[in-house]
Design a protein around this motif. Structure first.
Motif, PDB file in Angstrom:
ATOM      1  N   UNK A 362      40.176  44.228  28.045  1.00 20.52           N
ATOM      2  CA  UNK A 362      41.127  44.517  26.980  1.00 20.52           C
ATOM      3  C   UNK A 362      42.505  44.450  27.607  1.00 20.52           C
ATOM      4  N   UNK A 363      43.381  43.648  27.024  1.00 22.32           N
ATOM      5  CA  UNK A 363      44.708  43.449  27.588  1.00 22.32           C
ATOM      6  C   UNK A 363      45.760  44.147  26.724  1.00 22.32           C
ATOM      7  N   UNK A 364      46.640  44.881  27.386  1.00 22.89           N
ATOM      8  CA  UNK A 364      47.767  45.512  26.730  1.00 22.89           C
ATOM      9  C   UNK A 364      48.953  44.558  26.816  1.00 22.89           C
ATOM     10  N   UNK A 365      49.374  44.035  25.676  1.00 26.36           N
ATOM     11  CA  UNK A 365      50.442  43.046  25.632  1.00 26.36           C
ATOM     12  C   UNK A 365      51.798  43.670  25.321  1.00 26.36           C
ATOM     13  N   UNK A 366      51.811  44.978  25.132  1.00 26.37           N
ATOM     14  CA  UNK A 366      53.060  45.669  24.838  1.00 26.37           C
ATOM     15  C   UNK A 366      53.461  45.540  23.379  1.00 26.37           C
ATOM     16  N   UNK A 367      54.366  46.397  22.946  1.00 28.71           N
ATOM     17  CA  UNK A 367      54.928  46.357  21.595  1.00 28.71           C
ATOM     18  C   UNK A 367      53.855  46.425  20.505  1.00 28.71           C
ATOM     19  N   UNK A 368      52.792  47.185  20.772  1.00 24.99           N
ATOM     20  CA  UNK A 368      51.764  47.387  19.761  1.00 24.99           C
ATOM     21  C   UNK A 368      50.759  46.261  19.632  1.00 24.99           C
ATOM     22  N   UNK A 369      50.660  45.401  20.643  1.00 23.53           N
ATOM     23  CA  UNK A 369      49.707  44.291  20.594  1.00 23.53           C
ATOM     24  C   UNK A 369      48.690  44.422  21.715  1.00 23.53           C
ATOM     25  N   UNK A 370      47.417  44.220  21.400  1.00 23.85           N
ATOM     26  CA  UNK A 370      46.359  44.198  22.402  1.00 23.85           C
ATOM     27  C   UNK A 370      45.467  42.992  22.151  1.00 23.85           C
ATOM     28  N   UNK A 371      44.716  42.597  23.164  1.00 26.00           N
ATOM     29  CA  UNK A 371      43.800  41.466  23.048  1.00 26.00           C
ATOM     30  C   UNK A 371      42.438  41.858  23.583  1.00 26.00           C
ATOM     31  N   UNK A 372      41.394  41.415  22.889  1.00 24.92           N
ATOM     32  CA  UNK A 372      40.014  41.623  23.328  1.00 24.92           C
ATOM     33  C   UNK A 372      39.516  40.316  23.928  1.00 24.92           C
ATOM     34  N   UNK A 373      39.020  40.386  25.151  1.00 24.87           N
ATOM     35  CA  UNK A 373      38.526  39.189  25.835  1.00 24.87           C
ATOM     36  C   UNK A 373      37.192  39.565  26.475  1.00 24.87           C
ATOM     37  N   UNK A 374      36.087  39.358  25.753  1.00 25.03           N
ATOM     38  CA  UNK A 374      34.837  39.965  26.205  1.00 25.03           C
ATOM     39  C   UNK A 374      33.642  39.047  26.126  1.00 25.03           C
ATOM     40  N   UNK A 375      33.841  37.742  26.050  1.00 26.38           N
ATOM     41  CA  UNK A 375      32.690  36.873  25.828  1.00 26.38           C
ATOM     42  C   UNK A 375      31.814  36.783  27.077  1.00 26.38           C
ATOM     43  N   UNK A 376      32.130  35.885  27.999  1.00 20.82           N
ATOM     44  CA  UNK A 376      31.368  35.739  29.242  1.00 20.82           C
ATOM     45  C   UNK A 376      29.874  35.552  29.009  1.00 20.82           C
ATOM     46  N   UNK A 377      29.509  34.998  27.858  1.00 23.65           N
ATOM     47  CA  UNK A 377      28.100  34.793  27.564  1.00 23.65           C
ATOM     48  C   UNK A 377      27.360  36.041  27.109  1.00 23.65           C
ATOM     49  N   UNK A 378      28.073  37.142  26.924  1.00 27.96           N
ATOM     50  CA  UNK A 378      27.472  38.399  26.456  1.00 27.96           C
ATOM     51  C   UNK A 378      28.229  38.930  25.246  1.00 27.96           C
ATOM     52  N   UNK A 379      28.875  38.017  24.498  1.00 28.95           N
ATOM     53  CA  UNK A 379      29.816  38.440  23.481  1.00 28.95           C
ATOM     54  C   UNK A 379      29.220  39.162  22.296  1.00 28.95           C
ATOM     55  N   UNK A 380      27.994  38.841  21.908  1.00 27.33           N
ATOM     56  CA  UNK A 380      27.443  39.484  20.717  1.00 27.33           C
ATOM     57  C   UNK A 380      27.364  40.988  20.908  1.00 27.33           C
ATOM     58  N   UNK A 381      26.850  41.424  22.038  1.00 28.45           N
ATOM     59  CA  UNK A 381      26.701  42.863  22.265  1.00 28.45           C
ATOM     60  C   UNK A 381      28.026  43.518  22.642  1.00 28.45           C
ATOM     61  N   UNK A 382      28.724  42.964  23.637  1.00 24.71           N
ATOM     62  CA  UNK A 382      29.925  43.641  24.129  1.00 24.71           C
ATOM     63  C   UNK A 382      31.060  43.595  23.117  1.00 24.71           C
ATOM     64  N   UNK A 383      31.240  42.475  22.432  1.00 22.63           N
ATOM     65  CA  UNK A 383      32.308  42.408  21.439  1.00 22.63           C
ATOM     66  C   UNK A 383      32.069  43.360  20.280  1.00 22.63           C
ATOM     67  N   UNK A 384      30.800  43.580  19.927  1.00 20.21           N
ATOM     68  CA  UNK A 384      30.496  44.521  18.846  1.00 20.21           C
ATOM     69  C   UNK A 384      30.962  45.925  19.202  1.00 20.21           C
ATOM     70  N   UNK A 385      30.632  46.345  20.412  1.00 21.45           N
ATOM     71  CA  UNK A 385      31.026  47.691  20.830  1.00 21.45           C
ATOM     72  C   UNK A 385      32.537  47.787  21.015  1.00 21.45           C
ATOM     73  N   UNK A 386      33.133  46.803  21.680  1.00 22.91           N
ATOM     74  CA  UNK A 386      34.566  46.889  21.935  1.00 22.91           C
ATOM     75  C   UNK A 386      35.375  46.848  20.651  1.00 22.91           C
TER      76      UNK A 386
END
Length: 433
Positions: A362-386
């Protein structure tokens, strides 16, 4: 699951649409963004990370808008193999502590280990029609040395309360119908699903909960104007106090700090014609899904229609549609004695975005913006939780809701060359297979 008629997948020597387009339940009818919209939180991306974030924000009463370039699941989600894999790719519960420290490692292990259960509970809670199959995820060992390591990994997981064990070689060979494995790590809370049906169901649930979702609305620009973010699409504008970037590899085009932070891992997914009775009795007779640890990795699972779904990585050495089909059939025959002459009905391009750590970020981009980067071939499970954790953090302000500590993104060194590395490595693995 509703069984739908499946058309013949066009010619057997051409790349097709994903199997899921023929078998997934229809999604909600989402209109494009039109005119001007104000919201507290804007989510960009209609894959699993985006829809779960929007769903959980809406359930907490937040004002949330989601925009998607195409339809939900049109990107990497709908091209995937649909594995629900609550496991690390390169780590164990103990080795991850060497990377993140004891407290950070245990926090991430709790999230990863519980991610499969989270997915299936979410499906049940919202009644999502997606051929959900909680029948276990396995990582088979192809050497005795790896099998011995996996015995230790199983103990690490089970001592932390997760339903993980090790099965011996004879049991593994009987469960898979493949003779090459010496044992396997079994995650009882894993399994598989129809990924396109899953994300469509999440989008429908988010809309029912009050989120405003817009499809066919590619972002033309995203910029900070004063104290708000302004997102422009071909049909309209969204002004939001906060932004969540959930477009996976597409995040790089949305914010300059996200450029060169991921690498593409191209794969070809494929699905057989429905197996006959003899094949069903021999290949994965008790269900389950597996991905092995061979460098030129192999995976297999069944769906509710009896298709066997697998994949192989893209290399420089298998080129042209006919060669792709030959390779798919070769891999199946190589692994399954019950399938000496496989019939492949679907073969489609897939894409996983990976980072150098192979860990969710999870990246903090500042000014109220964040990014989720969680695929790595495990995206269905990890992206759901994140997605759920990000929603909790945004709704309550509690940063401890996140299993992944936000950090500032940093580009992959020598990115242009590194982007070719997965394909080069898979070419070398192909030669050794």
């Amino acid at each position: 699951m509703q069984h739908r008629s499946i058309s013949s997948a066009a010619r057997k020597d051409s790349v097709t649409a994903p199997l899921w387009t023929a078998t997934a339940a229809p999604g909600p009818a989402l209109a494009p963004l039109a005119g001007h919209v104000e919201t507290d939180i804007l989510v960009i991306g209609g894959g699993i990370a985006g829809t779960t974030t929007a769903l959980h924000l809406a359930e907490k009463g937040a004002d949330v808008v989601l925009v998607e370039a195409g339809q939900p699941g049109d990107g990497a989600t709908g091209q995937s193999g649909g594995l629900v894999a609550p496991d690390y790719i390169r780590h164990s519960p103990e080795t991850i502590q060497q990377v993140l420290g004891a407290e950070g490692g245990e926090r991430l292990t709790r999230m990863i280990g519980g991610s499969g259960r989270f997915v299936f509970d979410l499906i049940a809670r919202h009644g999502i029609d997606c051929d959900a199959r909680k029948d276990g995820f396995y990582t088979p060992a192809h050497t005795e040395a790896l099998a011995e390591s996996q015995r230790g990994y199983a103990a690490q997981w089970s001592s932390r309360g997760h339903a993980v064990d090790f099965i011996d070689g004879a049991t593994a060979r009987g469960l898979f119908g493949a003779e090459r494995y010496c044992g396997a790590l079994r995650f009882a809370d894993g399994g598989s699903l129809n990924p396109l049906g899953y994300v469509r169901g999440l989008a429908a649930a988010a809309e029912r909960s009050g989120a405003r979702l817009f499809a066919n609305s590619p972002v033309r620009s995203l910029a900070r104007k004063g104290d708000v973010w302004v997102c422009r699409t071909p049909g309209g504008t969204v002004r939001a106090a906060r932004v969540v970037l959930a477009a996976n590899g597409g995040n790089a085009a949305l914010h300059p700090a996200m450029r060169r932070t991921t690498l593409p891992l191209h794969v070809f997914q494929f699905a057989t014609a429905p197996l006959d009775a003899a094949q069903r009795a021999a290949i994965l007779p008790r269900g389950g899904a597996f991905t092995d640890k061979v460098p030129y990795l192999f995976s297999a699972r069944l769906d509710g229609h009896g298709h066997l779904i697998s994949a192989f990585p893209v290399s420089f050495l298998v080129r042209g549609d006919k060669a792709l089909y030959r390779e798919a059939r070769r891999r199946l025959a190589q692994h399954f004695a019950a399938m000496p002459d496989p019939e492949v009905d679907y073969l489609w391009r897939g894409l996983a975005w990976v980072n150098t750590s192979f860990l969710p970020e999870i990246y903090d981009l500042g000014e109220g913006a964040i990014a989720i980067q969680a695929c790595n071939g495990r995206g269905i499970a990890t992206n759901s939780v994140l997605g759920a954790e990000v929603a909790e953090m945004l709704a309550t302000g509690n940063a401890d809701a996140l299993s992944v500590r936000p950090r500032t993104p940093s580009p992959v060194r020598f990115h242009a060359g590194a982007a070719l590395l997965p394909k080069l490595l898979m070419s070398m693995a192909y030669l050794s297979n």
